[in-house]
Enzyme design. Structure first.
Site, PDB file in Angstrom:
ATOM      1  N   CYS A 167      19.271  44.533  14.470  1.00  0.00           N
ATOM      2  CA  CYS A 167      18.925  45.945  14.386  1.00  0.00           C
ATOM      3  C   CYS A 167      18.588  46.364  15.811  1.00  0.00           C
ATOM      4  O   CYS A 167      17.694  45.804  16.424  1.00  0.00           O
ATOM      5  CB  CYS A 167      17.718  46.123  13.468  1.00  0.00           C
ATOM      6  SG  CYS A 167      16.888  47.696  13.685  1.00  0.00           S
ATOM      7  N   ASP A 222       1.150  10.008   4.068  1.00  0.00           N
ATOM      8  CA  ASP A 222       1.844  10.889   5.008  1.00  0.00           C
ATOM      9  C   ASP A 222       0.808  11.751   5.717  1.00  0.00           C
ATOM     10  O   ASP A 222       0.568  12.896   5.360  1.00  0.00           O
ATOM     11  CB  ASP A 222       2.847  11.752   4.232  1.00  0.00           C
ATOM     12  CG  ASP A 222       3.897  12.328   5.151  1.00  0.00           C
ATOM     13  OD1 ASP A 222       3.856  12.022   6.362  1.00  0.00           O
ATOM     14  OD2 ASP A 222       4.754  13.078   4.661  1.00  0.00           O
ATOM     15  N   TYR A 248      -6.634   1.271   6.596  1.00  0.00           N
ATOM     16  CA  TYR A 248      -5.625   0.296   6.189  1.00  0.00           C
ATOM     17  C   TYR A 248      -5.452  -0.883   7.137  1.00  0.00           C
ATOM     18  O   TYR A 248      -4.588  -1.729   6.932  1.00  0.00           O
ATOM     19  CB  TYR A 248      -4.273   0.955   5.961  1.00  0.00           C
ATOM     20  CG  TYR A 248      -3.719   1.709   7.160  1.00  0.00           C
ATOM     21  CD1 TYR A 248      -3.438   1.060   8.355  1.00  0.00           C
ATOM     22  CD2 TYR A 248      -3.449   3.071   7.077  1.00  0.00           C
ATOM     23  CE1 TYR A 248      -2.930   1.737   9.436  1.00  0.00           C
ATOM     24  CE2 TYR A 248      -2.927   3.763   8.157  1.00  0.00           C
ATOM     25  CZ  TYR A 248      -2.678   3.086   9.332  1.00  0.00           C
ATOM     26  OH  TYR A 248      -2.181   3.765  10.398  1.00  0.00           O
ATOM     27  N   CYS A 283      14.514  50.157   8.891  1.00  0.00           N
ATOM     28  CA  CYS A 283      14.690  51.502   9.451  1.00  0.00           C
ATOM     29  C   CYS A 283      16.034  52.122   9.098  1.00  0.00           C
ATOM     30  O   CYS A 283      16.303  53.261   9.470  1.00  0.00           O
ATOM     31  CB  CYS A 283      14.524  51.460  10.953  1.00  0.00           C
ATOM     32  SG  CYS A 283      15.883  50.631  11.787  1.00  0.00           S
ATOM     33  N   CYS A 328      19.768  48.139   8.569  1.00  0.00           N
ATOM     34  CA  CYS A 328      18.471  47.465   8.659  1.00  0.00           C
ATOM     35  C   CYS A 328      17.628  47.772   7.420  1.00  0.00           C
ATOM     36  O   CYS A 328      17.475  48.938   7.056  1.00  0.00           O
ATOM     37  CB  CYS A 328      17.742  47.936   9.911  1.00  0.00           C
ATOM     38  SG  CYS A 328      16.037  47.382   9.984  1.00  0.00           S
ATOM     39  N   CYS A 383      12.240  50.632  15.285  1.00  0.00           N
ATOM     40  CA  CYS A 383      12.220  50.105  13.912  1.00  0.00           C
ATOM     41  C   CYS A 383      10.811  49.561  13.604  1.00  0.00           C
ATOM     42  O   CYS A 383      10.276  48.733  14.343  1.00  0.00           O
ATOM     43  CB  CYS A 383      13.256  48.992  13.798  1.00  0.00           C
ATOM     44  SG  CYS A 383      13.125  48.056  12.280  1.00  0.00           S
ATOM     45  N   LYS A 396       2.270   4.473   1.500  1.00  0.00           N
ATOM     46  CA  LYS A 396       2.358   4.923   2.887  1.00  0.00           C
ATOM     47  C   LYS A 396       1.899   6.372   2.925  1.00  0.00           C
ATOM     48  O   LYS A 396       2.593   7.273   2.446  1.00  0.00           O
ATOM     49  CB  LYS A 396       3.797   4.791   3.398  1.00  0.00           C
ATOM     50  CG  LYS A 396       3.946   5.099   4.861  1.00  0.00           C
ATOM     51  CD  LYS A 396       5.319   4.633   5.335  1.00  0.00           C
ATOM     52  CE  LYS A 396       5.541   4.745   6.826  1.00  0.00           C
ATOM     53  NZ  LYS A 396       5.149   5.958   7.456  1.00  0.00           N
ATOM     54  N   GLU A 439       0.845  -1.197   0.000  1.00  0.00           N
ATOM     55  CA  GLU A 439       0.000   0.000   0.000  1.00  0.00           C
ATOM     56  C   GLU A 439       0.874   1.238   0.000  1.00  0.00           C
ATOM     57  O   GLU A 439       1.975   1.210   0.536  1.00  0.00           O
ATOM     58  CB  GLU A 439      -0.831   0.032   1.298  1.00  0.00           C
ATOM     59  CG  GLU A 439      -1.676  -1.181   1.514  1.00  0.00           C
ATOM     60  CD  GLU A 439      -2.098  -1.303   2.977  1.00  0.00           C
ATOM     61  OE1 GLU A 439      -2.214  -0.281   3.666  1.00  0.00           O
ATOM     62  OE2 GLU A 439      -2.283  -2.447   3.417  1.00  0.00           O
ATOM     63  N   LYS A 498      10.709   3.537   2.405  1.00  0.00           N
ATOM     64  CA  LYS A 498      10.452   4.956   2.135  1.00  0.00           C
ATOM     65  C   LYS A 498      11.068   5.414   0.820  1.00  0.00           C
ATOM     66  O   LYS A 498      12.082   4.889   0.378  1.00  0.00           O
ATOM     67  CB  LYS A 498      11.034   5.801   3.272  1.00  0.00           C
ATOM     68  CG  LYS A 498      10.329   5.592   4.597  1.00  0.00           C
ATOM     69  CD  LYS A 498       9.768   6.891   5.106  1.00  0.00           C
ATOM     70  CE  LYS A 498       9.273   6.758   6.511  1.00  0.00           C
ATOM     71  NZ  LYS A 498       9.934   7.650   7.425  1.00  0.00           N
TER      72      LYS A 498
END
Ligand code: IVH
Length: 664
Positions: free
Chosen positions: A424, A114, A225, A410, A407, A429, A112, A110, A313
């Site tokens: 900053c 997630d 399942y 500002c 920054c 700011c 898998k 089957e 997997k």
């Protein structure tokens, strides 16, 4: 060291979950604090291993999100992984040896999924309970939420093949499709809520809503399942189980293949891996199960996993994308972080347009330039990452990223701290103010409903809000002319602000946004220090003496309370009506041992606030009426719960009575 830190984080997360979500701690608070302190020390020593999702920053599980828990009749174990084809063959050989079997073993394979594992229990054909996997032994009761999933039958379908069993525990995976995931996230973005990192988190979050009408809107889906206990019908193979489940009305993944040889398992894996990108939902591999249930029983189980099932997997999906730009974000504490802006690309069905870069050194380490084509990866539960640039595709037009010296918001000059982070330092700011206010109004803090990011930005840009206390002098006139506002929304916002003023001590500390103080530390501090007066006068040494508070956090909190500006600001909050609620107050046990269920609409308080309040006062919330329920609170236009409560002689509180009870 990385491994050690990871293991420790995993362990703490595990115990967190036991404590906060499952109400069944396995270790004492002191042992827990010791683990946490160890992690804090390691993170201080190795700052490069810091992680915003570390339990030192934030703890999973909201204390108020109470779900009842329930033991699974048979534990929900996990499956071991095989990592390549030869391990898969070895697995088959080992099983045959164990079973002393000459001929081939037949398997069921089957996709898998997630998503999130659940168990749905039917007694004499009626759905009685649904549980999450939890820790495998004890799950959370999510019956009401599971019932919102359209493909879940509330009663088993009568059919000619199988009698309705006395007991049927069906297991499966709840998930959200790519389409609904995108829709959900774009709605959340628009309203300023945090977006989900991936469909699995979205499914888990949706399943753990206290209000099932929210779950319903999320459009969850489920494929069944497997089974726990079955009484009253005989099932001999995995194939038969699926036939039975189908005939009772469950949804089964049409991609499953039954009674195949180990060679066919491999071709299934290859085909599915190629198809994976086109599926409308996330899968992360395949699950291979021995088909014959007698053989399954012979093989048995280990402590944590089954001997008759394995997962194989897939590699995580990688895609190529163009790196359009690297933007610099200013966080609430002034720390600057780079974010990769990508030309939108679908990675395994989910659109990606940003990727984390963690810090400026990461850009150097990856050796990426703006304009590069890059490999990106959306592995497991992480937000997309850039794997590496594709250097041979460079045209020469790519531009080196320049680490900013001022920054971006500002424009003040930046400073590099001991921790090598760029900051900053300008408290005024604009970008920082926006982030601070967003944090202050967020769910985990003042929980001001309807105060999304867009709105915060408008307030700050219009110079109506500079600091926290400004929130509490907003008037309707201030906002009525805002974009997308209108009379009703303005009224709602004003009343949400008013309603938020009463706040628990720990949420208040969290709201102040001290460096390094996430939910966990804020909770800890609120528990260890009696009240705000004591807290603000505590010395650095006394903070450090508390298990769980390291030197960095102790420094942060002491310097915060030393700053006159901060104290003035807090005084203003109190002047404008903010009131702290202390857990240890006498009334914190007012409702202890009592359970409440709410039906209909309440007018003086929202349902989620009412539930918060009940939990705060020591009561518990139930989502359905049973004879053990202490009180049903009946608001306007109550549903069938009211009739049920009357039938079962459960005491009923009117809205008025409930109001008196909680406001005493
Ligand atoms: S069977 C053998 N089948 O994967 C019985 N699990 O550790 C154990 N999962 O979290 C589970 N799709 O929720 C099985 N088709 C599938 C599955 C599946 C996803 C999840 C399951 C569990 C993990 C297995």
């Amino acid at each position: 060291m990385q491994e050690e830190v990871k293991k420790l984080r995993d362990l703490i997360n595990y115990h967190n979950n036991r404590y906060y979500n499952l109400d069944s701690p396995e270790i004492s608070d002191a042992e827990y604090d010791k683990l946490l302190r160890e992690l804090i020390l390691l993170e201080e020593k190795y700052p490069e291993l810091k992680d915003e999702n570390s339990p030192t920053q934030k703890v999973g599980g909201n204390v108020y999100e109470k779900f009842e828990t329930y033991r699974h009749s048979l534990p929900m174990l996990s499956v071991d992984n095989v990592f390549n084809e030869s391990e898969l063959f070895e697995f088959d050989i080992r099983l045959r040896k164990n079973l002393k079997k000459e001929d081939e073993i037949l398997y069921t394979v089957e996709p898998k999924m997630d998503g999130v594992a659940v168990e749905v229990i039917y007694e004499r054909g009626n759905l009685v309970r649904a549980l999450t996997r939890g820790d495998g032994t004890i799950g959370e009761v999510v019956t009401e939420n599971i019932k919102t999933i359209p493909s879940i039958p509330l009663t088993l379908l009568k059919n000619s093949k199988y009698n309705i069993p006395e007991l049927l525990e069906v297991r499966g995976e709840v998930f959200i499709s790519h389409k609904n995931f995108e829709k959900l996230n774009s709605e959340r973005k628009a309203e300023g809520s945090a977006i989900f990192a991936n469909p699995r988190n979205a499914a888990a979050g949706s399943l753990r809503q206290l209000n099932s009408s929210i779950t319903k809107k999320r459009n969850l889906e489920v494929f069944m399942y497997g089974a726990g206990l079955i009484e009253g019908i005989e099932i001999n193979t995995q194939k038969e189980l699926f036939t039975a489940l189908k005939s009772f009305g469950f949804k089964i993944n049409p991609l499953n293949r039954f009674q195949v040889s180990i060679k066919e398992v491999i071709s299934f894996y290859e085909k599915l891996e190629a198809e994976r990108k086109n599926l409308p939902y996330d899968i992360d591999g395949i699950v291979i199960k021995v088909d014959d249930i007698n053989l399954q029983k012979n093989l048995g189980v280990k402590t944590k996993s089954y001997r008759w099932a394995f997962a194989y997997k897939f590699e995580s999906i990688e895609e190529t994308a163009s790196l359009i730009d690297i933007k610099v974000q200013v966080g609430r504490t002034g720390v600057l972080t780079p974010v990769a802006i990508l030309e939108p690309v679908s990675v395994g069905g989910v659109m990606v347009e940003r990727a984390t870069l963690h810090n400026f050194d990461e850009i150097k380490r990856l050796d990426i330039k703006i304009g590069d084509k890059v490999f990106i990866k959306r592995a497991g539960d992480v937000i997309p990452k850039i794997v590496k640039p594709i250097k041979h595709l460079r045209t020469g037009k790519e531009i080196d990223f320049k680490v900013p010296d001022h920054c971006p918001s500002c424009k003040v000059n930046l400073e590099k701290g001991k921790d090598t982070l760029l900051r900053c330092k300008n408290k005024e700011c604009m970008a920082q103010i926006v982030e601070r206010i967003k944090h202050f109004v967020s769910k985990q803090a003042f929980n001001i409903e309807g105060f999304g990011s867009k709105l915060v930005e408008q307030f700050v840009k219009n110079k109506l809000i500079f600091s926290y206390s400004d929130i509490f002098k907003i008037t309707k006139e201030d906002i009525i002319n805002f974009k997308n506002m209108g009379e009703k929304k303005a009224d709602n916002l004003i009343s949400s602000i008013e309603n938020s003023k009463e706040i628990t001590f720990s949420k208040f500390i969290y709201a102040l946004g001290l460096n390094h103080f996430g939910e966990y530390l804020s909770n800890l501090v609120a528990e260890k220090f009696e009240n705000f007066e004591t807290l603000k006068n505590t010395t650095r040494e006394d903070f450090e003496a508390v298990y769980g508070i390291g030197t960095i956090a102790a420094d942060s909190i002491t310097s915060f309370f030393k700053d006159e500006e901060n104290l003035k600001e807090i005084d203003k909050l109190f002047e404008r009506g903010v009131k702290l609620v202390y857990k240890k107050q006498e009334n914190s046990n007012l409702l202890s041992g009592k359970s409440f269920c709410i039906t209909g609409t309440l007018s003086f308080i929202t349902r989620s606030k009412a539930e918060d309040k009940i939990v705060e006062l020591g009561g518990t919330i139930k989502k359905s009426v049973s004879k053990n329920l202490s009180f049903l609170i009946a608001g306007d236009s109550p549903g069938s719960k009211l009739d049920k409560a009357k039938n079962l002689n459960v005491p009923i509180l009117s809205e008025q009575e409930f109001k008196q009870l909680i406001l005493f």
